[in-house]
Every structure is written in structure tokens, then in C-alpha cells.
Design a protein around this motif. Structure first.
Motif, PDB file in Angstrom:
ATOM      1  N   ARG A  97       0.839  -1.204   0.000  1.00 51.82           N
ATOM      2  CA  ARG A  97       0.000   0.000   0.000  1.00 51.82           C
ATOM      3  C   ARG A  97       0.874   1.254   0.000  1.00 51.82           C
ATOM      4  O   ARG A  97       0.615   2.201  -0.740  1.00 51.82           O
ATOM      5  CB  ARG A  97      -0.895  -0.021   1.235  1.00 51.82           C
ATOM      6  CG  ARG A  97      -1.814   1.168   1.353  1.00 51.82           C
ATOM      7  CD  ARG A  97      -2.664   1.031   2.620  1.00 51.82           C
ATOM      8  NE  ARG A  97      -3.611   2.096   2.723  1.00 51.82           N
ATOM      9  CZ  ARG A  97      -3.360   3.259   3.309  1.00 51.82           C
ATOM     10  NH1 ARG A  97      -2.183   3.504   3.828  1.00 51.82           N
ATOM     11  NH2 ARG A  97      -4.279   4.196   3.364  1.00 51.82           N
ATOM     12  N   ASN A  98       1.913   1.271   0.809  1.00 53.76           N
ATOM     13  CA  ASN A  98       2.781   2.438   0.889  1.00 53.76           C
ATOM     14  C   ASN A  98       3.549   2.677  -0.412  1.00 53.76           C
ATOM     15  O   ASN A  98       3.896   3.808  -0.721  1.00 53.76           O
ATOM     16  CB  ASN A  98       3.743   2.326   2.066  1.00 53.76           C
ATOM     17  CG  ASN A  98       3.049   2.579   3.380  1.00 53.76           C
ATOM     18  OD1 ASN A  98       1.991   3.199   3.419  1.00 53.76           O
ATOM     19  ND2 ASN A  98       3.612   2.089   4.457  1.00 53.76           N
ATOM     20  N   GLU A  99       3.822   1.615  -1.159  1.00 51.96           N
ATOM     21  CA  GLU A  99       4.487   1.787  -2.453  1.00 51.96           C
ATOM     22  C   GLU A  99       3.565   2.464  -3.463  1.00 51.96           C
ATOM     23  O   GLU A  99       4.028   3.162  -4.345  1.00 51.96           O
ATOM     24  CB  GLU A  99       4.953   0.440  -2.992  1.00 51.96           C
ATOM     25  CG  GLU A  99       6.135  -0.111  -2.233  1.00 51.96           C
ATOM     26  CD  GLU A  99       6.491  -1.521  -2.638  1.00 51.96           C
ATOM     27  OE1 GLU A  99       5.793  -2.104  -3.511  1.00 51.96           O
ATOM     28  OE2 GLU A  99       7.452  -2.047  -2.080  1.00 51.96           O
ATOM     29  N   ARG A 100       2.263   2.249  -3.332  1.00 53.17           N
ATOM     30  CA  ARG A 100       1.285   2.880  -4.227  1.00 53.17           C
ATOM     31  C   ARG A 100       1.008   4.323  -3.842  1.00 53.17           C
ATOM     32  O   ARG A 100       0.568   5.113  -4.657  1.00 53.17           O
ATOM     33  CB  ARG A 100      -0.054   2.119  -4.166  1.00 53.17           C
ATOM     34  CG  ARG A 100      -0.079   0.815  -4.877  1.00 53.17           C
ATOM     35  CD  ARG A 100      -1.478   0.193  -4.854  1.00 53.17           C
ATOM     36  NE  ARG A 100      -2.540   1.142  -5.071  1.00 53.17           N
ATOM     37  CZ  ARG A 100      -3.527   1.377  -4.196  1.00 53.17           C
ATOM     38  NH1 ARG A 100      -3.583   0.756  -3.058  1.00 53.17           N
ATOM     39  NH2 ARG A 100      -4.473   2.245  -4.490  1.00 53.17           N
ATOM     40  N   GLN A 166       6.670  12.073 -13.381  1.00 58.06           N
ATOM     41  CA  GLN A 166       5.724  11.185 -14.085  1.00 58.06           C
ATOM     42  C   GLN A 166       5.258  10.057 -13.152  1.00 58.06           C
ATOM     43  O   GLN A 166       4.069   9.745 -13.092  1.00 58.06           O
ATOM     44  CB  GLN A 166       6.396  10.568 -15.334  1.00 58.06           C
ATOM     45  CG  GLN A 166       6.754  11.567 -16.400  1.00 58.06           C
ATOM     46  CD  GLN A 166       5.561  11.975 -17.250  1.00 58.06           C
ATOM     47  OE1 GLN A 166       4.465  11.453 -17.129  1.00 58.06           O
ATOM     48  NE2 GLN A 166       5.796  12.942 -18.123  1.00 58.06           N
ATOM     49  N   GLU A 167       6.217   9.463 -12.434  1.00 57.33           N
ATOM     50  CA  GLU A 167       5.878   8.366 -11.525  1.00 57.33           C
ATOM     51  C   GLU A 167       4.965   8.853 -10.398  1.00 57.33           C
ATOM     52  O   GLU A 167       4.026   8.155 -10.001  1.00 57.33           O
ATOM     53  CB  GLU A 167       7.154   7.754 -10.946  1.00 57.33           C
ATOM     54  CG  GLU A 167       7.966   7.007 -11.979  1.00 57.33           C
ATOM     55  CD  GLU A 167       9.386   6.685 -11.508  1.00 57.33           C
ATOM     56  OE1 GLU A 167       9.728   6.997 -10.336  1.00 57.33           O
ATOM     57  OE2 GLU A 167      10.147   6.137 -12.309  1.00 57.33           O
ATOM     58  N   ASN A 173      -2.712   9.365  -9.368  1.00 54.35           N
ATOM     59  CA  ASN A 173      -3.898   8.891 -10.096  1.00 54.35           C
ATOM     60  C   ASN A 173      -4.355   7.536  -9.582  1.00 54.35           C
ATOM     61  O   ASN A 173      -5.546   7.291  -9.401  1.00 54.35           O
ATOM     62  CB  ASN A 173      -3.622   8.825 -11.596  1.00 54.35           C
ATOM     63  CG  ASN A 173      -3.527  10.209 -12.207  1.00 54.35           C
ATOM     64  OD1 ASN A 173      -4.064  11.173 -11.693  1.00 54.35           O
ATOM     65  ND2 ASN A 173      -2.821  10.308 -13.315  1.00 54.35           N
ATOM     66  N   ASP A 174      -3.401   6.637  -9.318  1.00 62.33           N
ATOM     67  CA  ASP A 174      -3.738   5.311  -8.812  1.00 62.33           C
ATOM     68  C   ASP A 174      -4.310   5.408  -7.402  1.00 62.33           C
ATOM     69  O   ASP A 174      -5.306   4.781  -7.075  1.00 62.33           O
ATOM     70  CB  ASP A 174      -2.486   4.428  -8.817  1.00 62.33           C
ATOM     71  CG  ASP A 174      -2.769   3.030  -8.290  1.00 62.33           C
ATOM     72  OD1 ASP A 174      -3.753   2.416  -8.742  1.00 62.33           O
ATOM     73  OD2 ASP A 174      -2.009   2.558  -7.423  1.00 62.33           O
ATOM     74  N   TRP A 175      -3.687   6.217  -6.578  1.00 63.85           N
ATOM     75  CA  TRP A 175      -4.085   6.348  -5.169  1.00 63.85           C
ATOM     76  C   TRP A 175      -5.503   6.885  -5.032  1.00 63.85           C
ATOM     77  O   TRP A 175      -6.263   6.449  -4.191  1.00 63.85           O
ATOM     78  CB  TRP A 175      -3.103   7.267  -4.455  1.00 63.85           C
ATOM     79  CG  TRP A 175      -3.290   7.325  -2.982  1.00 63.85           C
ATOM     80  CD1 TRP A 175      -3.806   8.348  -2.261  1.00 63.85           C
ATOM     81  CD2 TRP A 175      -2.955   6.304  -2.034  1.00 63.85           C
ATOM     82  NE1 TRP A 175      -3.819   8.048  -0.926  1.00 63.85           N
ATOM     83  CE2 TRP A 175      -3.303   6.793  -0.755  1.00 63.85           C
ATOM     84  CE3 TRP A 175      -2.426   5.037  -2.145  1.00 63.85           C
ATOM     85  CZ2 TRP A 175      -3.111   6.049   0.403  1.00 63.85           C
ATOM     86  CZ3 TRP A 175      -2.228   4.300  -0.987  1.00 63.85           C
ATOM     87  CH2 TRP A 175      -2.572   4.815   0.259  1.00 63.85           C
TER      88      TRP A 175
END
Length: 182
Positions: A97-100, A166-167, A173-175
Motif C-alpha cells: 500500500r505504501n508503495e502505491r 511522471q511516476e 492517479n492510482d491512489w
């Protein structure tokens, strides 16, 4: 009909002492070693703590811990009491989760400017970004999301989005599930 094996933990009270748990898990002969050496190691891997009110460990949670340890219950992390952690093989849900999660800690103004720059790759100066100033882009540069380039024909500083920018936008956006929070 065959003899059914009984679970030694089921014979314990709801809250048991370390010695009672040790005897149920490894037997009387190895109980003192288990209490002294194994329990401190297992606690670092999620073994239930002693409940101060009941002066014992909750046996239901001990059973759940061992179900996960033995691989019986999916979703529990397997403890490695020998100290060998193979992080390449598994990752905890919190770590994934923290990586996302967005990493750069951008404020709303910076996030809006970064989003605009990512969505409009031809934009290079703060004057072209709604609500942004050179100060906003300097903040983004300090976080590694953009880098400063040469001045353009009008004498304005130019900026480009870095791979880190970019990352970060992809993580944002994913979060937020693609929903804007601006």
C-alpha cells in the motif's frame, strides 16, 4: 474409524500463560527454551502480546498466528523464527500500500501544476500553467518532479517533468482512483 488428533491449544483457557502455551506447542521438555528464546522472536513477527488485564496471551490469537505460520490460513504473514526474512518472496499488505501511495508530499498548488504539465507535455513555462508561478515550479524542482531548463525566447525559465514527476503523477492517479482532488 481412525483416532482423531486433538488440538492441544483447545485445552487451554481463553488467556494462557507463556508456559501453558509452550507446553501445548512444543511439549514439556522444550517449553522453557520456547518461552526464553522463541517467544521474543515470534513477537517481532506478530505473535500475540500478553493481555495485562487477563495476565496471559489470548489463545484464539495464538491459534490464528500458528495457522498463518503453518500456511493454513491465507492472508496471514508467515513468521520466520530463525531470523531469515526473504523479503523478495513476500511483502506485507501495508508495504504494498505504501508503495502505491504518493511519495513527494506535494501541496495542492504543486500537484495541479504537475498534473497540467504531465497532461500537456508541450507546456514549458509557468506562464502557460494556470495558477502556477516560478515559485511553484521551484517547489516541484526541489521535490525532484521537474527540472529547470534554458530560458526561452521571451526570457522565461523553462521546465520539464522528470521521470520522478511522471511516476508521482501515476501514483497520485492510482491512489485516488483517477479522481482529481483539486
Amino acid at each position: 474409524m481412525g483416532k482423531q488428533m486433538t488440538d492441544p491449544l483447545s485445552k487451554l483457557p481463553l488467556f494462557a500463560t507463556d508456559r501453558e502455551i509452550a507446553i501445548a506447542v512444543v511439549g514439556k521438555e522444550r517449553a522453557s527454551m520456547y518461552v526464553k528464546a522463541a517467544i521474543p522472536i515470534l513477537e517481532r513477527h506478530g505473535f500475540p502480546k500478553i493481555d495485562p488485564l487477563h495476565d496471559g496471551r489470548p489463545v484464539l490469537l495464538v491459534r490464528r498466528f500458528y495457522n498463518g505460520y503453518l500456511g493454513i490460513t491465507a492472508g496471514f504473514q508467515v513468521a520466520r523464527p530463525d531470523g531469515e526474512d526473504k523479503l523478495g518472496e513476500w511483502k506485507g499488505r501495508r508495504q504494498r500500500r505504501n508503495e502505491r501511495k504518493p511519495q513527494l508530499g506535494l501541496n495542492t498548488r504543486c500537484l495541479g501544476a504537475l498534473r497540467y504539465m504531465v497532461e500537456h507535455p508541450d507546456v514549458r513555462t509557468s506562464a502557460e500553467i494556470p495558477g502556477a508561478t516560478d515559485f511553484t515550479l521551484q517547489e516541484l524542482a526541489a521535490k525532484g518532479a521537474v527540472k529547470e531548463g534554458r530560458k526561452d525566447a521571451q526570457g522565461d525559465r523553462t521546465w520539464t517533468v522528470t521521470d520522478a514527476g511522471q511516476e508521482e503523477m501515476a501514483r497520485v492517479n492510482d491512489w485516488h482512483g483517477g479522481k482529481r482532488r483539486l
